[in-house]
Scaffold this motif. Structure first.
Motif, PDB file in Angstrom:
ATOM      1  N   PRO A 264      13.425  17.364  15.396  1.00  0.00           N
ATOM      2  CA  PRO A 264      12.628  16.659  14.382  1.00  0.00           C
ATOM      3  C   PRO A 264      13.382  16.358  13.092  1.00  0.00           C
ATOM      4  N   ASP A 265      14.460  17.095  12.806  1.00  0.00           N
ATOM      5  CA  ASP A 265      15.145  16.941  11.527  1.00  0.00           C
ATOM      6  C   ASP A 265      16.525  16.305  11.646  1.00  0.00           C
ATOM      7  N   PHE A 266      16.809  15.673  12.768  1.00  0.00           N
ATOM      8  CA  PHE A 266      18.112  15.019  12.921  1.00  0.00           C
ATOM      9  C   PHE A 266      18.041  13.632  12.290  1.00  0.00           C
ATOM     10  N   LEU A 267      18.812  13.460  11.216  1.00  0.00           N
ATOM     11  CA  LEU A 267      18.737  12.203  10.466  1.00  0.00           C
ATOM     12  C   LEU A 267      19.125  10.997  11.315  1.00  0.00           C
ATOM     13  N   GLY A 268      20.054  11.187  12.239  1.00  0.00           N
ATOM     14  CA  GLY A 268      20.436  10.081  13.105  1.00  0.00           C
ATOM     15  C   GLY A 268      19.270   9.537  13.905  1.00  0.00           C
ATOM     16  N   SER A 269      18.389  10.422  14.348  1.00  0.00           N
ATOM     17  CA  SER A 269      17.193   9.988  15.086  1.00  0.00           C
ATOM     18  C   SER A 269      16.133   9.441  14.141  1.00  0.00           C
ATOM     19  N   LEU A 270      15.939  10.092  13.017  1.00  0.00           N
ATOM     20  CA  LEU A 270      14.927   9.644  12.056  1.00  0.00           C
ATOM     21  C   LEU A 270      15.206   8.222  11.576  1.00  0.00           C
ATOM     22  N   ARG A 271      16.458   7.931  11.343  1.00  0.00           N
ATOM     23  CA  ARG A 271      16.854   6.617  10.833  1.00  0.00           C
ATOM     24  C   ARG A 271      16.438   5.505  11.798  1.00  0.00           C
ATOM     25  N   PHE A 272      16.774   5.691  13.065  1.00  0.00           N
ATOM     26  CA  PHE A 272      16.462   4.648  14.043  1.00  0.00           C
ATOM     27  C   PHE A 272      14.977   4.647  14.413  1.00  0.00           C
ATOM     28  N   ALA A 273      14.337   5.808  14.342  1.00  0.00           N
ATOM     29  CA  ALA A 273      12.897   5.860  14.596  1.00  0.00           C
ATOM     30  C   ALA A 273      12.143   5.057  13.550  1.00  0.00           C
ATOM     31  N   ALA A 274      12.490   5.225  12.282  1.00  0.00           N
ATOM     32  CA  ALA A 274      11.800   4.507  11.210  1.00  0.00           C
ATOM     33  C   ALA A 274      11.936   3.000  11.394  1.00  0.00           C
ATOM     34  N   ALA A 275      13.155   2.544  11.712  1.00  0.00           N
ATOM     35  CA  ALA A 275      13.365   1.111  11.906  1.00  0.00           C
ATOM     36  C   ALA A 275      12.608   0.595  13.122  1.00  0.00           C
ATOM     37  N   SER A 276      12.604   1.377  14.199  1.00  0.00           N
ATOM     38  CA  SER A 276      11.897   0.963  15.417  1.00  0.00           C
ATOM     39  C   SER A 276      10.397   0.858  15.159  1.00  0.00           C
ATOM     40  N   TYR A 277       9.828   1.867  14.504  1.00  0.00           N
ATOM     41  CA  TYR A 277       8.398   1.838  14.188  1.00  0.00           C
ATOM     42  C   TYR A 277       8.057   0.627  13.331  1.00  0.00           C
ATOM     43  N   ALA A 278       8.879   0.375  12.318  1.00  0.00           N
ATOM     44  CA  ALA A 278       8.594  -0.735  11.405  1.00  0.00           C
ATOM     45  C   ALA A 278       8.605  -2.065  12.144  1.00  0.00           C
ATOM     46  N   HIS A 279       9.612  -2.288  12.986  1.00  0.00           N
ATOM     47  CA  HIS A 279       9.690  -3.544  13.734  1.00  0.00           C
ATOM     48  C   HIS A 279       8.577  -3.664  14.763  1.00  0.00           C
ATOM     49  N   ALA A 280       8.068  -2.516  15.229  1.00  0.00           N
ATOM     50  CA  ALA A 280       6.966  -2.537  16.200  1.00  0.00           C
ATOM     51  C   ALA A 280       5.605  -2.683  15.514  1.00  0.00           C
ATOM     52  N   GLY A 281       5.591  -2.745  14.208  1.00  0.00           N
ATOM     53  CA  GLY A 281       4.341  -2.891  13.465  1.00  0.00           C
ATOM     54  C   GLY A 281       3.644  -1.585  13.163  1.00  0.00           C
TER      55      GLY A 281
END
Length: 331
Positions: A264-281
């Motif tokens: 849950p605290d790996f910044l590499g995953s958080l970074r791409f998760a945030a972008a993916s969520y945003a693009h998915a609406g």
């Protein structure tokens, strides 16, 4: 003989079942067991599947067993390989402190055995985790040292898949030489096609080079070969990135969620998760992830993305930046 792999074959009509188990001969402990079913008409395909699955599955178990064995030995009696194993154990903890400790352990292994190619490769790979998490303090010096370690790894380890794949990944991600990194990883796979982490690193480099379909095939191989790998979170994150760069935002979001469940605290995953969520609406989910990112590292910004992300295509970097901007990451 420290470990024993044993098994059996049973036949019923036109069906065949192969079972296998890995045992620590010194303690009698069972480290791994599985079974494989198939038809006699495709027995050779089944034999190949069993070989690939067994090698891929037991490698992480053997590594973990050796790590535990090394931990039980008095520190003053550690040899180069034991320092190496302890370094891997520290890396798996994935904190700033444990990664720094891992690097020092790999340096100690190298000091004891200056020809230890895999130790150079793992030392170089420490910088991959440091960069992904924004832990670098002297970027220029650390990048130069990573290049030295990686080049030493691939030079000494011409026939060492671990050295080639870890060193190649460090060259691609930290130094920015994606093409050379990919070439060394390809050699690692030619030497040992059963090394799941080499398929993982190949998937990352292919995604960064823009070849997302090849990336996804290689990552699927890594996941299939080592379903309980300590780097499963990174495998899932890499799948998310490949889908993100391919414009499949729902798939990217799904895989990002799996990665965050693992770490849950790996910044590499958080970074791409945030972008993916945003693009998915999924704006609210994206904003929550960005809040978590900033809690872990308040210095995260759109403007310093290049310090923590390596991609050879400006369009992919722009897509990531756009997603993080939508998610609320400050400029």
């Amino acid at each position: 003989m420290r470990y024993v792999l044993e098994g059996s074959v049973r036949k019923a009509a036109s069906r065949i079942r192969i079972t296998g188990q890995l045992i620590d001969a010194t303690t009698g402990a069972h480290l791994w067991a599985d079974r494989f079913d198939g038809g006699l008409e495709d027995v050779f395909d089944l034999q190949e599947e069993v070989t690939r699955s067994v090698v891929g599955a037991i490698a992480p178990k053997l590594e973990q067993a050796e790590i535990e064995r090394a931990k039980r030995k008095p520190t003053e009696h550690l040899d180069a390989y034991d320092y190496y194993l302890r370094g891997i154990a520290s890396l798996h903890q994935l904190t700033r402190e444990s990664t720094a400790d891992a690097l020092q352990l790999f340096y100690k292994a190298i000091e004891l055995d200056p020809e230890f190619a895999s130790a150079y490769g793992m030392a170089a790979w420490c910088a991959v985790m440091r960069k992904a998490n924004g832990w670098m303090t002297d970027r220029k010096q650390e990048t130069a040292e990573t290049e030295r370690l990686a080049l030493k790894a691939v030079d000494l380890g011409r026939d060492d898949a671990i050295a080639l794949s870890r060193g190649g990944t460090a060259l691609a991600y930290v130094v920015g030489d994606n093409n050379s990194g990919a070439a060394f990883i390809d050699r690692a796979l030619a030497l040992n096609p059963n090394l799941a982490t080499a398929w993982l690193f190949s998937g990352w480099v292919r995604a960064d080079l823009g070849d997302t379909e090849t990336s996804l095939r290689h990552l699927a191989t890594a996941i299939r070969m080592s379903p309980v790998d300590p780097l499963m979170f990174d495998m899932q994150n890499a799948v998310a990135v490949a889908h993100l760069f391919a414009g499949r935002f729902e798939e990217a979001s799904s895989w990002a969620e799996r990665s965050l469940r693992e770490k849950p605290d790996f910044l590499g995953s958080l970074r791409f998760a945030a972008a993916s969520y945003a693009h998915a609406g999924r704006t609210e989910d994206a904003q929550k992830v960005v809040s978590r990112m900033l809690a872990l590292d308040s210095g995260q910004r759109i403007s310093n993305l290049a310090d923590v992300v390596s991609t050879s295509r400006p369009a992919d970097m722009a897509l990531l930046a756009e997603g993080l901007r939508k998610a609320g990451l400050p400029e």
